[in-house]
Write a protein that holds these residues in place. Sequence first.
Motif, PDB file in Angstrom:
ATOM      1  N   ILE A   1       0.849  -1.199   0.000  1.00 46.34           N
ATOM      2  CA  ILE A   1       0.000   0.000   0.000  1.00 46.34           C
ATOM      3  C   ILE A   1       0.878   1.239   0.000  1.00 46.34           C
ATOM      4  CG2 ILE A   1      -1.710   1.317   1.297  1.00 46.34           C
ATOM      5  CD1 ILE A   1      -2.825  -1.277   2.331  1.00 46.34           C
ATOM      6  N   PRO A   2       0.807   2.041  -1.042  1.00 52.09           N
ATOM      7  CA  PRO A   2       1.656   3.245  -1.120  1.00 52.09           C
ATOM      8  C   PRO A   2       1.432   4.163   0.081  1.00 52.09           C
ATOM      9  CG  PRO A   2       0.577   2.828  -3.226  1.00 52.09           C
ATOM     10  CD  PRO A   2      -0.046   1.890  -2.227  1.00 52.09           C
ATOM     11  N   GLY A   3       2.520   4.591   0.692  1.00 51.87           N
ATOM     12  CA  GLY A   3       2.442   5.567   1.765  1.00 51.87           C
ATOM     13  C   GLY A   3       2.223   4.992   3.147  1.00 51.87           C
ATOM     14  N   LEU A   4       1.785   3.738   3.257  1.00 50.40           N
ATOM     15  CA  LEU A   4       1.494   3.196   4.584  1.00 50.40           C
ATOM     16  C   LEU A   4       2.761   3.022   5.401  1.00 50.40           C
ATOM     17  CD1 LEU A   4      -0.449   2.111   6.671  1.00 50.40           C
ATOM     18  CD2 LEU A   4      -0.393  -0.106   5.531  1.00 50.40           C
TER      19      LEU A   4
ATOM     20  N   SER B   1      12.228  -1.135   9.994  1.00 48.95           N
ATOM     21  CA  SER B   1      11.050  -1.953  10.240  1.00 48.95           C
ATOM     22  C   SER B   1       9.820  -1.075  10.451  1.00 48.95           C
ATOM     23  CB  SER B   1      11.282  -2.825  11.470  1.00 48.95           C
ATOM     24  OG  SER B   1      10.089  -3.468  11.855  1.00 48.95           O
ATOM     25  N   THR B   2       8.647  -1.662  10.276  1.00 49.51           N
ATOM     26  CA  THR B   2       7.405  -0.937  10.550  1.00 49.51           C
ATOM     27  C   THR B   2       6.988  -1.067  12.003  1.00 49.51           C
ATOM     28  OG1 THR B   2       6.142  -2.882   9.916  1.00 49.51           O
ATOM     29  CG2 THR B   2       6.562  -1.245   8.211  1.00 49.51           C
ATOM     30  N   THR B   3       7.707  -1.857  12.769  1.00 52.02           N
ATOM     31  CA  THR B   3       7.327  -2.019  14.171  1.00 52.02           C
ATOM     32  C   THR B   3       8.509  -1.800  15.080  1.00 52.02           C
ATOM     33  OG1 THR B   3       7.777  -4.400  14.124  1.00 52.02           O
ATOM     34  CG2 THR B   3       5.541  -3.717  13.655  1.00 52.02           C
ATOM     35  N   LEU B   4       8.221  -1.429  16.288  1.00 55.29           N
ATOM     36  CA  LEU B   4       9.221  -1.328  17.343  1.00 55.29           C
ATOM     37  C   LEU B   4       8.986  -2.510  18.263  1.00 55.29           C
ATOM     38  CD1 LEU B   4      11.336   0.137  19.134  1.00 55.29           C
ATOM     39  CD2 LEU B   4       9.419   1.349  20.165  1.00 55.29           C
TER      40      LEU B   4
END
Length: 253
Positions: free
Chosen positions: A105-108, A128-131
Amino acid sequence: MSSNCGLKNLGNTCYMSAVVQLIAGQADLVGAIQAAVGPESPPPARRFVELLNVMCATAEGTILSLQTLRDAIFEDSEWTLVPYKAVKGQQQSADEFLTFLCDVIPGLAGAVNFEERTLPNGVWTPGSTTLTVGLAPGTKKSLTALLHAQYAGSDGLNPVVLGALPGLMIITIKRWRSNQDGHVAKDNTEFGISEPLQIFNQDGYCIGEYTAVGFINHTGNLPTSGHYTTTSKRGDRWLRFDDMKPAAYEECG
């Protein structure tokens, strides 16, 4: 915007429903995704936005299906190649699904991107997208305290590198560990959340604060089974979404 709709479980789809409900509760994020996804975007991204559009336009309390989203993900993507395959007896992971969505998904990804440093061993996984923060077995700590340790305890061997703080931070609590017999089980240690969630730099100064807006919770003791639900703040209400129940949501007080 009204997105207080339930999602029907289609068989091993609670991990999808949980992530969709987490995102659907964030109006600014939903608007950014809707604006970024166009005709040339991958099919899963287009189906995802179509589902969000329906959720936003449908009366509160309605139960909807994520059939088209599931079909697009399994027919038009590489999703089935991830470790947890959606086959009988196995369960896919909500955080892996979120990572997948960030890729298509662009921008997510930019909205939630954050450097990752796993406690207690200090291993870095940048971009990463998570910590990810760890819980020591047999302890009970607040998430705020874990974040304090995450960023205030820097040294020469484990430098803390912080970029711009995103508007939305997603925190994954990794609770799987190996037992003495070598089997993987969940550490059900209790933890609490104190607000605001404060982010500190290596010098001990607070550089940002967050308030909680949603949680995905996994019930069950194994990584290959169990059930995901979402608790999300919608306006001034906290609602719990469970795709195995006939009601769209439960009031959480």
